[in-house]
Design a protein around this motif. Sequence first.
Motif, short mmCIF file in Angstrom:
data_model
loop_
_atom_site.label_atom_id
_atom_site.label_comp_id
_atom_site.label_asym_id
_atom_site.label_seq_id
_atom_site.Cartn_x
_atom_site.Cartn_y
_atom_site.Cartn_z
N ASP A 1 0.83 -1.21 0.00
CA ASP A 1 0.00 0.00 0.00
C ASP A 1 0.86 1.26 0.00
N ALA A 2 2.01 1.20 0.70
CA ALA A 2 2.91 2.35 0.74
C ALA A 2 3.51 2.60 -0.63
N VAL A 3 3.87 1.56 -1.32
CA VAL A 3 4.42 1.71 -2.67
C VAL A 3 3.39 2.35 -3.59
N GLU A 4 2.14 1.87 -3.51
CA GLU A 4 1.08 2.45 -4.34
C GLU A 4 0.86 3.92 -3.99
N ALA A 5 0.85 4.23 -2.68
CA ALA A 5 0.64 5.61 -2.25
C ALA A 5 1.77 6.51 -2.74
N THR A 6 3.01 6.03 -2.67
CA THR A 6 4.15 6.84 -3.10
C THR A 6 4.05 7.16 -4.58
N LEU A 7 3.73 6.17 -5.41
CA LEU A 7 3.63 6.40 -6.85
C LEU A 7 2.46 7.32 -7.19
N LEU A 8 1.35 7.12 -6.50
CA LEU A 8 0.18 7.97 -6.75
C LEU A 8 0.46 9.41 -6.34
N ASN A 9 1.08 9.60 -5.19
CA ASN A 9 1.38 10.96 -4.73
C ASN A 9 2.46 11.62 -5.56
N ALA A 10 3.38 10.84 -6.08
CA ALA A 10 4.39 11.40 -6.99
C ALA A 10 3.70 11.98 -8.22
N PHE A 11 2.69 11.27 -8.72
CA PHE A 11 1.94 11.77 -9.88
C PHE A 11 1.19 13.04 -9.51
N ARG A 12 0.55 13.06 -8.33
CA ARG A 12 -0.20 14.23 -7.91
C ARG A 12 0.69 15.46 -7.76
N ASN A 13 1.96 15.26 -7.47
CA ASN A 13 2.88 16.38 -7.28
C ASN A 13 3.77 16.65 -8.50
N GLY A 14 3.46 16.00 -9.62
CA GLY A 14 4.15 16.30 -10.87
C GLY A 14 5.58 15.81 -10.95
N VAL A 15 5.94 14.78 -10.19
CA VAL A 15 7.33 14.28 -10.23
C VAL A 15 7.38 12.80 -10.57
N ALA A 16 6.29 12.26 -11.12
CA ALA A 16 6.21 10.82 -11.38
C ALA A 16 7.29 10.34 -12.33
#
Length: 548
Positions: A383-398
């Motif tokens: 779940d942490a891995v999914e959250a990190t990738l999702l939040n990276a996208f939300r902050n424009g650094v994916a």
Amino acid sequence: MSTAAARRPSPARSPYDRLTDALAAQRCVILDGAAATHRRHVQAGCNVVRTHTRGLLSPTSPQLDGRPLHWIELARRGVRNARAAIAQHARQDDVAVAFAIDPEVDGPDGAATIGLLARALADEPPDLLLVEGLAVLGPTLETTVKALLALDLPVWLSFRRCRDGLCGPHGRHWGGPEGDAFGRAARRFEELGIAALLLGCIPPDHVEGMVSYLRDFTDLPLGVHPNLGYPTSSGWRSDAGSDDHYARMALRWREEGAQIVGGCCGVGPGQIAAARQALAGTRPGRRREDPQRAPARRATPVPAPWRDDAGRSLYPLAFPQLIARGNAFVPTQGSFLVWRHLFNGGIGRGARCLDVGCGSGLQTIQLARNGATHVHGIDIDPDAVEATLLNAFRNGVAARVSAAPADLYEWVPETRYDVIVASLFQLPVNPLTPDATHHPADFWGRTAVDHMIGLLPQALAEDGVAYLLQVSILSQQRTDEVLDRHGLQGRVADFGFLPFTENFRRVAEQVAHVERISDAHHLDVAGNDMLVAYLLEIRHRLSEPPHE
């Protein structure tokens, strides 16, 4: 009509009847100030004097000759003293007594207090009740007003309000504008049956515009009684100008429609007498500020936003946008300590970075926002891995972030990183406590920390830097030994304070045992257990220069 009926005297007019007559004839009713005796205010020409009963509901019991006085006894004395002062003057029939009540009457015990007040005032009733200092339109206020009206006395309400919302005697605002909420409340008070609505205990310059505002909602008699001073730590501060100045202000309030004019703290008989003289023969006006004729107001300059040396916003703070996913670790004070250091130092620019225990991705995203070429996050929780990738996208650094699930004890570095950040679980555990995992019991609470330090020689670039969070119930001596064994050196880059969570309280006995046999510690801050969180900056140990 019979001759006998013609000779029968008409019923006596009460002082409050005379107030009603004055308002009906559009004469201004003069309320007293607060800076002198009843006698002096009657001499100044007041139509209403207030009892000295503010503060009766205070938990501190007043004393008389060393004997505590009950507030009910003081209530009776307040009315009696006012009547006695009025009786010394020829115009006694023209002066009404207002029983002053604190806003605390609108509280949990309000109904019982009002019931007792009815008993206190039964034998010597005032002419009206005046509730002063009201501010908030709370959910119980209507019930309180109904209970006061049930005492069968006219009720006046006075609020600390101005056009900018709730206002105090210093002119500070306790809340922003509420649209027409106060006006609608005024309308409701009129429907309930109150007799007048006033604005008091606010500076004179905050009165402007309120009477005309309220007149749009209610036909109640409206009044003002602002203050001209307030207590400070160095004594009483008075903002009183000349008596004539107060009279000129009173005329402006009258032109706006005020029907009752008086004063509050700092207003004395001199100001009241001058206002009475100036207001004699006037009629309430309907003055409003004409927006087309109003003087142009200077535009308030927009202040430069607070920014750091790198030009990043500090207000609002340029904090990453995060959402939670499943059981992913949500940032706590320790996470914020690490984040602040990364943010302030701009750490990660042009670097290849690793975030161990990435949780919701806070440190991963900040490293990428700081300009890292790539950031890889690992966490045992998918779940942490999914959250990190999702939040990276939300902050424009994916595009510069990757993440994968990994058990730290089985993870093998495949490359070296310029920057490594690690926030790991640190909790001493009694070895006898059943553990469903295959990991050994963590007696000292530092298994993950020691294992991470052991990985740094292979994971950290030669000139790289690692940031490892360690709490104070882990031994500094042991950390230095482990660092030295692996050819590393560390220093404290920052520190903060963490309260004991439920996890720590649950193993308090084990924590105490570890502290007894090592240099581990925590703080007792005014009875609250606190940890010190240290952010360690770790590098490869520099080789010693050869001896000459």
